[in-house]
Design an enzyme around this catalytic site. Structure first.
Site, short mmCIF file in Angstrom:
data_model
loop_
_atom_site.label_atom_id
_atom_site.label_comp_id
_atom_site.label_asym_id
_atom_site.label_seq_id
_atom_site.Cartn_x
_atom_site.Cartn_y
_atom_site.Cartn_z
N LEU A 68 0.83 -1.21 0.00
CA LEU A 68 0.00 0.00 0.00
C LEU A 68 0.87 1.26 0.00
O LEU A 68 2.04 1.22 0.39
CB LEU A 68 -0.91 -0.03 1.23
CG LEU A 68 -1.90 -1.22 1.21
CD1 LEU A 68 -2.49 -1.47 2.59
CD2 LEU A 68 -3.00 -0.95 0.19
N PRO A 69 0.28 2.39 -0.40
CA PRO A 69 1.09 3.59 -0.61
C PRO A 69 1.72 4.17 0.65
O PRO A 69 2.83 4.69 0.59
CB PRO A 69 0.11 4.62 -1.20
CG PRO A 69 -1.12 3.89 -1.54
CD PRO A 69 -1.12 2.59 -0.81
N THR A 119 6.27 0.46 2.22
CA THR A 119 7.27 1.21 2.98
C THR A 119 6.52 2.18 3.89
O THR A 119 5.86 3.10 3.41
CB THR A 119 8.20 2.00 2.05
OG1 THR A 119 8.79 1.10 1.12
CG2 THR A 119 9.30 2.69 2.85
N LYS A 163 15.01 -0.69 5.43
CA LYS A 163 14.61 -0.09 4.15
C LYS A 163 14.85 1.41 4.14
O LYS A 163 15.36 1.98 3.17
CB LYS A 163 13.12 -0.40 3.92
CG LYS A 163 12.42 0.39 2.86
CD LYS A 163 12.80 -0.03 1.46
CE LYS A 163 12.09 0.84 0.42
NZ LYS A 163 12.61 0.64 -0.91
N LYS A 198 9.01 10.68 0.28
CA LYS A 198 8.27 10.03 1.38
C LYS A 198 9.26 9.25 2.28
O LYS A 198 9.24 9.38 3.50
CB LYS A 198 7.23 9.06 0.81
CG LYS A 198 6.45 8.30 1.88
CD LYS A 198 5.57 7.18 1.32
CE LYS A 198 6.27 5.85 1.37
NZ LYS A 198 5.42 4.69 1.15
P1 NAD Z 1 0.91 2.43 -6.23
O1 NAD Z 1 0.31 3.74 -5.89
O2 NAD Z 1 1.21 2.11 -7.65
O3 NAD Z 1 -0.04 1.24 -5.70
C1 NAD Z 1 -0.72 1.27 -4.49
C2 NAD Z 1 -2.07 0.60 -4.70
O4 NAD Z 1 -2.74 0.56 -3.44
C3 NAD Z 1 -2.98 1.36 -5.66
O5 NAD Z 1 -3.48 0.47 -6.66
C4 NAD Z 1 -4.11 1.89 -4.77
O6 NAD Z 1 -5.36 1.95 -5.45
C5 NAD Z 1 -4.11 0.86 -3.68
N1 NAD Z 1 -4.68 1.33 -2.43
C6 NAD Z 1 -4.57 2.53 -1.84
N2 NAD Z 1 -5.22 2.53 -0.65
C7 NAD Z 1 -5.74 1.31 -0.51
C8 NAD Z 1 -6.51 0.69 0.52
N3 NAD Z 1 -6.84 1.37 1.63
N4 NAD Z 1 -6.90 -0.59 0.34
C9 NAD Z 1 -6.57 -1.27 -0.78
N5 NAD Z 1 -5.84 -0.74 -1.79
C10 NAD Z 1 -5.43 0.53 -1.63
O7 NAD Z 1 2.20 2.32 -5.32
P2 NAD Z 1 3.45 1.33 -5.55
O8 NAD Z 1 4.48 2.00 -6.40
O9 NAD Z 1 2.93 -0.02 -5.90
O10 NAD Z 1 4.07 1.32 -4.07
C11 NAD Z 1 3.48 0.56 -3.02
C12 NAD Z 1 4.43 0.58 -1.83
O11 NAD Z 1 5.69 0.05 -2.22
C13 NAD Z 1 4.71 1.98 -1.28
O12 NAD Z 1 4.70 1.92 0.13
C14 NAD Z 1 6.07 2.31 -1.84
O13 NAD Z 1 6.79 3.23 -1.01
C15 NAD Z 1 6.71 0.93 -1.87
N6 NAD Z 1 7.80 0.79 -2.85
C16 NAD Z 1 7.61 1.25 -4.13
C17 NAD Z 1 8.64 1.10 -5.05
C18 NAD Z 1 8.49 1.59 -6.46
O14 NAD Z 1 9.49 1.66 -7.20
N7 NAD Z 1 7.28 1.91 -6.92
C19 NAD Z 1 9.84 0.49 -4.67
C20 NAD Z 1 9.98 0.01 -3.38
C21 NAD Z 1 8.94 0.17 -2.47
#
Ligand code: NAD
Length: 303
Positions: A64-65, A95, A170, A245
């Site tokens: 999740l975000p 994260t 992390k 973030k």
């Molecule tokens: P993203 O925004 O693409 O995906 C998050 C998903 O969660 C979305 O589809 C959103 O609709 C859904 N969501 C939001 N609130 C929700 C809820 N209450 N219940 C169910 N679904 C919900 O984000 P991402 O890039 O996939 O990142 C996700 C996590 O991974 C973050 O914490 C980010 O910091 C971490 N992360 C991301 C990356 C990267 O390169 N994108 C790398 C390492 C870690």
């Protein structure tokens, strides 16, 4: 194994697909209906609530975000800790702050769940390729229980310590990555403006003491490394907004123990300044910090 996957975004979708490829059964939930149904062609079932997704799962992954979404999903009304009769193992790969991870694990354990924080490194590319690195905070027995499933989505899983330690690892990794990226960008611009090409200085530092992951594998100067985000208009990779973030989480961790983190603080300020010069920068790869060091019309400034 029966797995519920919650948060089918840029990271969650490819991670869940890798679990499907490894033969696991997946029930997906996302607040976005288009996101959760995106996995149906790959064989996933979809659920319209968190509880429905997890009701008969043996393991639940969340991706999740931010911390607010994680707290809502675990601790909110109708959330994972509320009313599940079975006790699936709960693994949060988002994260978030170590404090959020500790809160979720304390409440989860109190209700008889096994809980782990397992944030990842490797980005969207690593999520697709199944080469993520997992940093796990949990009891040792829980780490042993989830390790093989994590390795269905990644190449390495480290046990960093108890609950919250995965998040702390992390946050430390990403703070260092931001410092290295800014430092590398700074040096490449300095060399270029003094007549040594970015390609030449890269080759030299990579064979010398200044070589680092960013100069070698995530080079910020467009054209130096053919497959880097910098050579693709800073697309792909790891977004500036997500790094800001993570650096905010690092600053909070430092503040909570009165630690000095001057370089991390500077890296955060540089990323924020970069994001504020152009709103589009927020979604570009962090190597776009390079553009902050290459003024559009360089002027002589008296020494
Ligand atoms: P993203 O925004 O693409 O995906 C998050 C998903 O969660 C979305 O589809 C959103 O609709 C859904 N969501 C939001 N609130 C929700 C809820 N209450 N219940 C169910 N679904 C919900 O984000 P991402 O890039 O996939 O990142 C996700 C996590 O991974 C973050 O914490 C980010 O910091 C971490 N992360 C991301 C990356 C990267 O390169 N994108 C790398 C390492 C870690």
């Amino acid at each position: 194994m029966k797995i519920a996957f919650i948060g089918i975004g840029n990271m969650g979708a490819p991670m869940a697909r890798n679990l499907l490829r490894r033969g696991h059964s997946i029930t997906a939930f996302d607040v976005s209906t288009s996101a959760r149904s995106s996995l149906e062609p790959d064989g996933a079932k979809t659920a319209s609530t968190v509880r429905e997704a997890a009701i008969d799962a043996e393991m639940v992954f969340t991706m999740l975000p931010n911390g607010a979404c994680v707290e809502q999903t675990y601790l909110g009304e109708g959330g994972l800790l509320d009313g599940l009769v079975q006790r699936p193992v709960l693994v949060d790969c988002s994260t978030v702050s170590p404090q959020t991870a500790a809160l979720v694990s304390t409440e989860g354990k109190r209700r008889g769940f096994s809980v782990a924080d397992a944030p990842v490194s490797g980005g969207v590319m690593g999520a697709h390729a199944g080469t993520l690195t997992f940093m796990v905070g949990s009891d040792s027995s829980v780490f042993n229980e989830i390790r093989n499933v994590l390795l269905d989505m990644g190449k390495t899983a480290f046990h960093a310590g108890g609950n919250g330690a995965g998040q702390m690892a992390k946050i430390c990794n990403n703070m260092l990555a931001a410092i290295l990226m800014a430092g590398t960008a700074e040096v490449l611009a300095l060399a270029e403006r003094n007549g040594v090409s970015a390609a030449a200085i890269t080759e030299i530092i990579n064979a010398s003491t200044g070589g680092n992951f960013m100069s070698q594998r995530w080079n910020p100067w467009p054209g130096v490394q053919a497959d880097s985000p910098a050579s693709n208009e800073f697309k792909g990779g790891f977004q500036v907004g997500l790094m800001i973030k993570d650096l905010g989480l690092a600053m909070n961790c430092a503040h909570s123990v009165s630690a000095s983190v001057p370089l991390g603080s500077l890296a955060k300020n540089l990323m924020v300044m970069h994001a504020q010069t152009d709103a589009n920068n927020l979604t570009k790869d962090i190597s776009s910090i390079q553009t902050l060091y290459v003024p559009k019309s360089p002027r002589e400034i008296p020494a």
